[in-house]
Design a protein around this motif. Structure first.
Motif, PDB file in Angstrom:
ATOM      1  N   PHE A 173       0.829  -1.205   0.000  1.00  0.00           N
ATOM      2  CA  PHE A 173       0.000   0.000   0.000  1.00  0.00           C
ATOM      3  C   PHE A 173       0.869   1.263   0.000  1.00  0.00           C
ATOM      4  CE2 PHE A 173      -1.592   3.449   2.700  1.00  0.00           C
ATOM      5  CZ  PHE A 173      -2.542   3.959   1.814  1.00  0.00           C
ATOM      6  N   TYR A 174       1.881   1.307   0.888  1.00  0.00           N
ATOM      7  CA  TYR A 174       2.742   2.497   0.949  1.00  0.00           C
ATOM      8  C   TYR A 174       3.426   2.745  -0.391  1.00  0.00           C
ATOM      9  CZ  TYR A 174       2.515   3.039   6.090  1.00  0.00           C
ATOM     10  OH  TYR A 174       2.115   3.276   7.377  1.00  0.00           O
ATOM     11  N   GLU A 175       3.887   1.668  -1.018  1.00  0.00           N
ATOM     12  CA  GLU A 175       4.537   1.830  -2.334  1.00  0.00           C
ATOM     13  C   GLU A 175       3.537   2.396  -3.341  1.00  0.00           C
ATOM     14  OE1 GLU A 175       7.645   1.481  -3.327  1.00  0.00           O
ATOM     15  OE2 GLU A 175       8.616   0.446  -1.662  1.00  0.00           O
ATOM     16  N   ALA A 176       2.315   1.868  -3.316  1.00  0.00           N
ATOM     17  CA  ALA A 176       1.284   2.373  -4.233  1.00  0.00           C
ATOM     18  C   ALA A 176       0.968   3.838  -3.936  1.00  0.00           C
ATOM     19  CB  ALA A 176       0.021   1.521  -4.118  1.00  0.00           C
ATOM     20  N   ALA A 177       1.158   4.224  -2.670  1.00  0.00           N
ATOM     21  CA  ALA A 177       0.875   5.606  -2.257  1.00  0.00           C
ATOM     22  C   ALA A 177       2.097   6.510  -2.419  1.00  0.00           C
ATOM     23  CB  ALA A 177       0.393   5.621  -0.806  1.00  0.00           C
ATOM     24  N   GLY A 178       3.113   6.035  -3.128  1.00  0.00           N
ATOM     25  CA  GLY A 178       4.239   6.901  -3.464  1.00  0.00           C
ATOM     26  C   GLY A 178       5.350   6.969  -2.439  1.00  0.00           C
ATOM     27  N   LYS A 179       5.295   6.100  -1.436  1.00  0.00           N
ATOM     28  CA  LYS A 179       6.383   6.076  -0.452  1.00  0.00           C
ATOM     29  C   LYS A 179       7.428   5.043  -0.862  1.00  0.00           C
ATOM     30  CE  LYS A 179       6.169   8.028   3.054  1.00  0.00           C
ATOM     31  NZ  LYS A 179       6.601   9.431   3.357  1.00  0.00           N
ATOM     32  N   THR A 180       8.617   5.131  -0.262  1.00  0.00           N
ATOM     33  CA  THR A 180       9.613   4.074  -0.390  1.00  0.00           C
ATOM     34  C   THR A 180       9.573   3.275   0.900  1.00  0.00           C
ATOM     35  OG1 THR A 180      11.019   5.429  -1.805  1.00  0.00           O
ATOM     36  CG2 THR A 180      12.064   3.561  -0.689  1.00  0.00           C
ATOM     37  N   ALA A 181       9.030   2.052   0.813  1.00  0.00           N
ATOM     38  CA  ALA A 181       8.821   1.255   2.019  1.00  0.00           C
ATOM     39  C   ALA A 181       9.958   0.260   2.208  1.00  0.00           C
ATOM     40  CB  ALA A 181       7.494   0.504   1.916  1.00  0.00           C
ATOM     41  N   VAL A 182      10.512   0.246   3.406  1.00  0.00           N
ATOM     42  CA  VAL A 182      11.507  -0.763   3.768  1.00  0.00           C
ATOM     43  C   VAL A 182      10.820  -1.719   4.733  1.00  0.00           C
ATOM     44  CG1 VAL A 182      13.688  -1.229   4.934  1.00  0.00           C
ATOM     45  CG2 VAL A 182      13.484   0.745   3.407  1.00  0.00           C
ATOM     46  N   LYS A 183      10.623  -2.964   4.261  1.00  0.00           N
ATOM     47  CA  LYS A 183       9.926  -3.956   5.070  1.00  0.00           C
ATOM     48  C   LYS A 183      10.950  -4.703   5.904  1.00  0.00           C
ATOM     49  CE  LYS A 183       8.140  -7.589   2.942  1.00  0.00           C
ATOM     50  NZ  LYS A 183       7.217  -8.401   2.140  1.00  0.00           N
ATOM     51  N   MET A 184      10.878  -4.532   7.218  1.00  0.00           N
ATOM     52  CA  MET A 184      11.846  -5.181   8.104  1.00  0.00           C
ATOM     53  C   MET A 184      11.328  -6.553   8.525  1.00  0.00           C
ATOM     54  SD  MET A 184      12.929  -1.902  10.433  1.00  0.00           S
ATOM     55  CE  MET A 184      14.194  -2.828  11.337  1.00  0.00           C
ATOM     56  N   SER A 185      12.257  -7.488   8.714  1.00  0.00           N
ATOM     57  CA  SER A 185      11.835  -8.846   9.066  1.00  0.00           C
ATOM     58  C   SER A 185      11.769  -9.056  10.576  1.00  0.00           C
ATOM     59  CB  SER A 185      12.780  -9.868   8.425  1.00  0.00           C
ATOM     60  OG  SER A 185      14.107  -9.578   8.778  1.00  0.00           O
ATOM     61  N   ARG A 186      12.270  -8.089  11.355  1.00  0.00           N
ATOM     62  CA  ARG A 186      12.153  -8.222  12.814  1.00  0.00           C
ATOM     63  C   ARG A 186      12.161  -6.854  13.473  1.00  0.00           C
ATOM     64  NH1 ARG A 186      18.041 -10.306  14.953  1.00  0.00           N
ATOM     65  NH2 ARG A 186      17.444  -9.067  16.776  1.00  0.00           N
ATOM     66  N   GLU A 187      11.676  -6.806  14.704  1.00  0.00           N
ATOM     67  CA  GLU A 187      11.619  -5.539  15.437  1.00  0.00           C
ATOM     68  C   GLU A 187      13.012  -5.166  15.959  1.00  0.00           C
ATOM     69  OE1 GLU A 187       8.256  -6.943  18.114  1.00  0.00           O
ATOM     70  OE2 GLU A 187       7.632  -4.865  17.751  1.00  0.00           O
ATOM     71  N   VAL A 188      13.401  -3.923  15.692  1.00  0.00           N
ATOM     72  CA  VAL A 188      14.699  -3.409  16.135  1.00  0.00           C
ATOM     73  C   VAL A 188      14.453  -2.018  16.714  1.00  0.00           C
ATOM     74  CG1 VAL A 188      16.996  -2.681  15.396  1.00  0.00           C
ATOM     75  CG2 VAL A 188      15.904  -4.641  14.281  1.00  0.00           C
ATOM     76  N   PRO A 189      14.844  -1.764  17.976  1.00  0.00           N
ATOM     77  CA  PRO A 189      14.634  -0.415  18.531  1.00  0.00           C
ATOM     78  C   PRO A 189      15.287   0.636  17.642  1.00  0.00           C
ATOM     79  CG  PRO A 189      15.348  -1.957  20.242  1.00  0.00           C
ATOM     80  CD  PRO A 189      15.481  -2.677  18.926  1.00  0.00           C
ATOM     81  N   GLY A 190      14.515   1.667  17.281  1.00  0.00           N
ATOM     82  CA  GLY A 190      15.032   2.708  16.381  1.00  0.00           C
ATOM     83  C   GLY A 190      14.906   2.335  14.913  1.00  0.00           C
ATOM     84  N   PHE A 191      14.416   1.111  14.627  1.00  0.00           N
ATOM     85  CA  PHE A 191      14.303   0.628  13.241  1.00  0.00           C
ATOM     86  C   PHE A 191      15.677   0.723  12.559  1.00  0.00           C
ATOM     87  CE2 PHE A 191      10.344   2.714  14.648  1.00  0.00           C
ATOM     88  CZ  PHE A 191       9.634   1.565  14.916  1.00  0.00           C
ATOM     89  N   ILE A 192      15.762   1.196  11.343  1.00  0.00           N
ATOM     90  CA  ILE A 192      17.070   1.238  10.660  1.00  0.00           C
ATOM     91  C   ILE A 192      17.604   2.667  10.566  1.00  0.00           C
ATOM     92  CG2 ILE A 192      18.331   0.709   8.524  1.00  0.00           C
ATOM     93  CD1 ILE A 192      16.230  -1.491   7.980  1.00  0.00           C
ATOM     94  N   ALA A 193      16.838   3.558   9.957  1.00  0.00           N
ATOM     95  CA  ALA A 193      17.373   4.884   9.634  1.00  0.00           C
ATOM     96  C   ALA A 193      17.757   5.665  10.889  1.00  0.00           C
ATOM     97  CB  ALA A 193      16.354   5.670   8.806  1.00  0.00           C
ATOM     98  N   ASN A 194      16.938   5.587  11.929  1.00  0.00           N
ATOM     99  CA  ASN A 194      17.284   6.323  13.145  1.00  0.00           C
ATOM    100  C   ASN A 194      18.529   5.766  13.821  1.00  0.00           C
ATOM    101  OD1 ASN A 194      15.608   8.528  13.374  1.00  0.00           O
ATOM    102  ND2 ASN A 194      13.926   7.354  14.287  1.00  0.00           N
ATOM    103  N   ARG A 195      18.733   4.456  13.687  1.00  0.00           N
ATOM    104  CA  ARG A 195      19.962   3.872  14.243  1.00  0.00           C
ATOM    105  C   ARG A 195      21.184   4.427  13.542  1.00  0.00           C
ATOM    106  NH1 ARG A 195      21.082  -1.096  17.073  1.00  0.00           N
ATOM    107  NH2 ARG A 195      19.252  -1.221  18.373  1.00  0.00           N
ATOM    108  N   LEU A 196      21.127   4.465  12.216  1.00  0.00           N
ATOM    109  CA  LEU A 196      22.257   4.994  11.449  1.00  0.00           C
ATOM    110  C   LEU A 196      22.478   6.459  11.817  1.00  0.00           C
ATOM    111  CD1 LEU A 196      21.333   3.475   7.970  1.00  0.00           C
ATOM    112  CD2 LEU A 196      22.958   2.557   9.640  1.00  0.00           C
ATOM    113  N   GLN A 197      21.369   7.185  11.910  1.00  0.00           N
ATOM    114  CA  GLN A 197      21.448   8.603  12.240  1.00  0.00           C
ATOM    115  C   GLN A 197      22.036   8.812  13.637  1.00  0.00           C
ATOM    116  OE1 GLN A 197      18.593  12.055  11.038  1.00  0.00           O
ATOM    117  NE2 GLN A 197      17.652  11.053  12.777  1.00  0.00           N
TER     118      GLN A 197
END
Lengths: 314, 314
Positions: A173-197
C-alpha cells in the motif's frame, strides 16, 4: 470481508493532527486519496489545516496526483467516524506507550475488520503496543521520516502477533501511495534509519565534547562531503564501488573495518569475516544488480551533478 | 619572496596519477588553472589523461571556468620540473607513511620556498609526515573526498610544525579554487567526514552481523531517509530545526542523547550538559545565523524538493 487490493485504496484515515499526522494527511491528499482525520484537541482541525496548507506548495512543486485536492480532507468529530470504512489507518499520536496501547485498541475496535492499521511511532515496537487490541494481527508499524510528505522513507514492521500478510499489504500500500517502504523482518529499537542517524550523531557529539571539531565544521564536512552521496547511494554500495572491479569483497579483504590505527571512530566494528563477509559481499552484488564498477561510477557522477546543480539553484 | 594571494594562483602542481591525484588535476583544470603533473609510473601520464578525460563531461555539465581547458595540463618528466615555480602543490601518492615522508621532503626541497604543499592523505597526520622536510611550516593536509572534481569537501589541517599562515592560505586557496574547505584547529585521525562516515558504517555492519537488517534495507533506508537531508543539512542544524522555536536547547533538554530505552545504537553518547550543552546550542545558533525554525523548515523543504526532483530526472 476480503482486504481491498493495496493499489485500489481510495480513502485512508489519519489519527493525530501533529506535525507527523498532518504531514501524512498532506502526503495522502497529494497522492489523490480521500482522507478522514481525527484529533482530540479542540484546535486539532485548525492545526491540521494550517500544516496541510503550509505543505501544499511543496507538494504542488513535486507534482500532484490526478484528482488530488485539499478538499478531499474531512476532519471528523469522532475517532470512530474517522476510521469507519477506511481500508487503511495511520496513527500518529504522541509517542507515549500507554497512550498508544489504548488508542490502537480503540482504533482496532472501530475500524472495519479487514483494515490495516499502522502506527507512526519512532519509539516503540508493535509487540508492546498491540497488547490490548482485539485483532492485533492487522497492526503494523509504519514509521515515517519527517516531513512525511517529502521524505520517501517509511519503515514497516510487525509485532509478535502481527500477521505477515498485514506487513506485506501495508508495504504494498505504501509503495502504491508513493512512499519508499523498507519492510523489516524483525523488530529493532530505532528501526534502521534512526539507528544509522544516531550512530553518526553520537560520534559528532563526542567530537565536539573532545574539542576535535565544532558544530559548524561537522555540519559543513557532512553536507559538502559524504552527505551528498548518501542522498542516492548508501554505505554498502558506496564501498562496493570504492573496491573497484573487486567490489565489496576487495574492500573488506584489503581494508578490514577497524583496521585504521589510530582508530577513526569510537564504535568498534564487528569482525567481518567468514559468513558475515560473504553475506555482505552477496548483498552488495545483489544490490548492484549486474552494474559494473564503471557503471556505478557513471551513475554516481550523474546523480552527484544533478544534486549539486539542484542545490546551487535552490 | 612573498606568497602570492590565494585568489591569484594561476598554476598548481599535482603529484600522483591515481584516482585522487587525477581527480584533483581534473578539478583544477576545470576551474581554469594551468596544471603541471608528475607520477613515477611508466604509464602515469596515460592513466592521468584517461582519468581526466573520463571526468571532463561531468565538469562540462557543471560548468567550466573561463579559459578552462584540458590543454592546460602539462605532464612533466620529473618531480622537480612539475613543482618548479608552482604556488601550490597537491600531493596524492599512495597512503604509505614512509613514502609520504620521503616524497614530501623531496617536494619541499624542489618547490619554491613560498609555495604551500598539501597532502591528500586520508590516513596520516601532518605531524608524522613532515619530519624530514626542511620547511615543514608550509606543509598541510588537504584531504579531499572522492571524486575530488565533484565532491566539494576538502579538510585542511596542519601538523605541529606547520605555521598557521600556511593553513589559512591553503584554506583560502581551496575556496578560491571552488572547493568547500573545512579548516580544522587540530589533528584528528580520520579528520571529520570519515569519522562520521565510519560511525555510521560500523553501526550498519553491526546491524547486518546481528541479523537486524540486510545490506539492501540499510542502503535503501539511508538514501530514502536521512541521506536526502544530509546532502544539505548536517546533524546539528537538523536537530536544531527539530527543536522548533526552542531549537537545539529544547532538543537536548527534552530528548537528551542516549535517553532512548532500549538503546538505538551501540555507541554510547557523551553526557550533554553544562558547558558542552551550551557550546552545542551556541554553535547551532551561530550556524542558523538568525534563521528561525520556520525559515529553516522552508529552506529544508525547498532543498528537499530540489534534490528529489533532480534525482528523479537523473
Amino acid at each position: 470481508m476480503a482486504r481491498v487490493e493495496p493499489g485500489s485504496v481510495d480513502r485512508v484515515a489519519c489519527i493525530g493532527a501533529g506535525v507527523i499526522g498532518s504531514g501524512w494527511v498532506a502526503h495522502f491528499l497529494a497522492r489523490g486519496y480521500r482522507v478522514t482525520a481525527w484529533d482530540p484537541a479542540p484546535d486539532g482541525e485548525a492545526r491540521m489545516n494550517r500544516l496541510v496548507e503550509a505543505a501544499w506548495p511543496a507538494l504542488e512543486a513535486l507534482g500532484l496526483a490526478p484528482g488530488a485536492s485539499r478538499a478531499n480532507l474531512s476532519f471528523e468529530p469522532t475517532l470512530a467516524g474517522a476510521v469507519a470504512g477506511a481500508a487503511f489507518v495511520q496513527e500518529s499520536a504522541p509517542d507515549r506507550l500507554a497512550l498508544k496501547v489504548d488508542l490502537l485498541a480503540e482504533i482496532d475496535a472501530a475500524a472495519a475488520p479487514e483494515a490495516v492499521i499502522a502506527s507512526s511511532t519512532s519509539g516503540f515496537g508493535m509487540t508492546e503496543m498491540q497488547v490490548k487490541a482485539a485483532r492485533p494481527e492487522r497492526l503494523v508499524v509504519g514509521h515515517p521520516f519527517n516531513p512525511p510528505y517529502l521524505v520517501p522513507l517509511v519503515e514497516v514492521v510487525g509485532g509478535e502477533k502481527t500477521a505477515q500478510d498485514a506487513v506485506d499489504w501495508a508495504t504494498a500500500f505504501y509503495e502504491a501511495a508513493g512512499k519508499t517502504a523498507v519492510k523489516m523482518s524483525r523488530e529493532v529499537p530505532g528501526f534502521i534509519a534512526n539507528r544509522l542517524q544516531e550512530a553518526l550523531w553520537y560520534e559528532a557529539l563526542h567530537m565536539v565534547a573532545a574539542g576535535e571539531a565544532t558544530v559548524e565544521e561537522i555540519d559543513l564536512a557532512l553536507t559538502a562531503g559524504p552527505g551528498l552521496r548518501w542522498a542516492f547511494m548508501g554505505p554498502f554500495l558506496t564501498f562496493h564501488l570504492a573496491g573497484g572491479e573487486g567490489g565489496m569483497g576487495h574492500m573488506l579483504d584489503h581494508w578490514p573495518p577497524g583496521s585504521m590505527d589510530p582508530a577513526w571512530t569510537r564504535l568498534v566494528p564487528p569482525k567481518v569475516e567468514g559468513a558475515l563477509r560473504d553475506t555482505i559481499v552477496e548483498g552488495c552484488e545483489e544490490e548492484a544488480g549486474g552494474r559494473s564498477a564503471a557503471d556505478l561510477i557513471r551513475e554516481r557522477d550523474r546523480k552527484l551533478i544533478a544534486v549539486l546543480r539542484a542545490l546551487r539553484e535552490a
